[in-house]
Design a protein around this motif. Sequence first.
Motif, short mmCIF file in Angstrom:
data_model
loop_
_atom_site.label_atom_id
_atom_site.label_comp_id
_atom_site.label_asym_id
_atom_site.label_seq_id
_atom_site.Cartn_x
_atom_site.Cartn_y
_atom_site.Cartn_z
N LEU A 2 0.85 -1.19 0.00
CA LEU A 2 0.00 0.00 0.00
C LEU A 2 0.88 1.24 0.00
N GLU A 3 0.53 2.19 -0.87
CA GLU A 3 1.29 3.43 -0.93
C GLU A 3 0.32 4.61 -1.06
N ARG A 5 0.18 8.78 -1.44
CA ARG A 5 1.04 9.89 -1.81
C ARG A 5 0.25 11.20 -1.80
N ASN A 26 1.45 10.94 3.46
CA ASN A 26 2.30 10.01 2.71
C ASN A 26 2.55 8.79 3.59
N THR A 28 3.90 4.45 3.23
CA THR A 28 4.23 3.22 2.51
C THR A 28 4.12 2.05 3.49
N PRO A 30 4.68 -2.01 3.68
CA PRO A 30 5.16 -3.23 3.03
C PRO A 30 4.18 -4.38 3.19
N THR A 64 -2.26 3.62 -4.00
CA THR A 64 -1.77 2.53 -4.83
C THR A 64 -1.78 1.24 -4.02
N ASP A 69 -2.86 1.74 -9.28
CA ASP A 69 -3.49 2.96 -8.81
C ASP A 69 -4.99 2.73 -8.66
N THR A 201 -1.62 -7.91 5.33
CA THR A 201 -1.26 -6.50 5.55
C THR A 201 -2.45 -5.82 6.23
#
Length: 264
Positions: A2-3, A5, A26, A28, A30, A64, A69, A201
């Motif tokens: 998962l990201e 931004r 923001n 990130t 893993p 993302t 996306d 996750t």
Amino acid sequence: MLELRELCKTFYAGTVNERKAIDHVNLTVPEGEFITLIGGNGAGKSTLLKLISGSYLPDSGSVTLSGKDVTYLPEHKRARNIGHLFQDPLMGTAPSMTIEENLSLAYLRGTHRSLAPATSRKNAAFFREKLRELDLGLEDRLKTRVGLLSGGQRQAITLLMATISTPKLLLLDEHTAALDPATADKVLALTRKIVRENTITTLMITHNIQSALDCGDRTLMMQQGKIILDLSGKERERMTVEKLLELFRQKSGEQLDNDRMLLS
């Protein structure tokens, strides 16, 4: 996995009630990481999860998931890969349907198949085995309507529904907060077991600071729509509730105002 931004979300923009709920976040995450998320009232925690799940769309920024996306992907399409539990045990299930029918719907999540094949004898045996693992005596109650269950039983069923087809991402929005302490502890233990065994996750909002430090791998604290603390590794292992409250004061310039958190 998962990201996020520069994610932003403002409610009632251009009015006297304008409120910036998420402010250029923001993040990130893993694959396989279990994050606990805490913060004061109105910090933006639930809004953040809803932006990830697709319940809300952002004003700007991106989401993302597994390299794709999904920022403006509809919620029902994200549900193929995302499990989402809420504080209210009444959410996430169909009360007039049986346990078996609810589990069947979850098992078919993200597909266009009919319900009938999922309620086969083979799947009923599979559902019983999964229910037996909950240790709540529900394995012999497949034909019981979910609306007749207790809050704890129902939340456990909702947890099972969210993970029976292993999601890429699990979002937990204070999913034990409405339960009595003993039941909350049991549901939390089940959560940790399921997440660990399936390496899911996970982002979990909790009002219990000690649980936030004990569960998972990483703890984030939010305030006014921003992530102001990100703790992991040795720093997190050495952290205490008292030290975390002091860190919050130093970072935000305010005292934590969430009574539920302070009293837990």
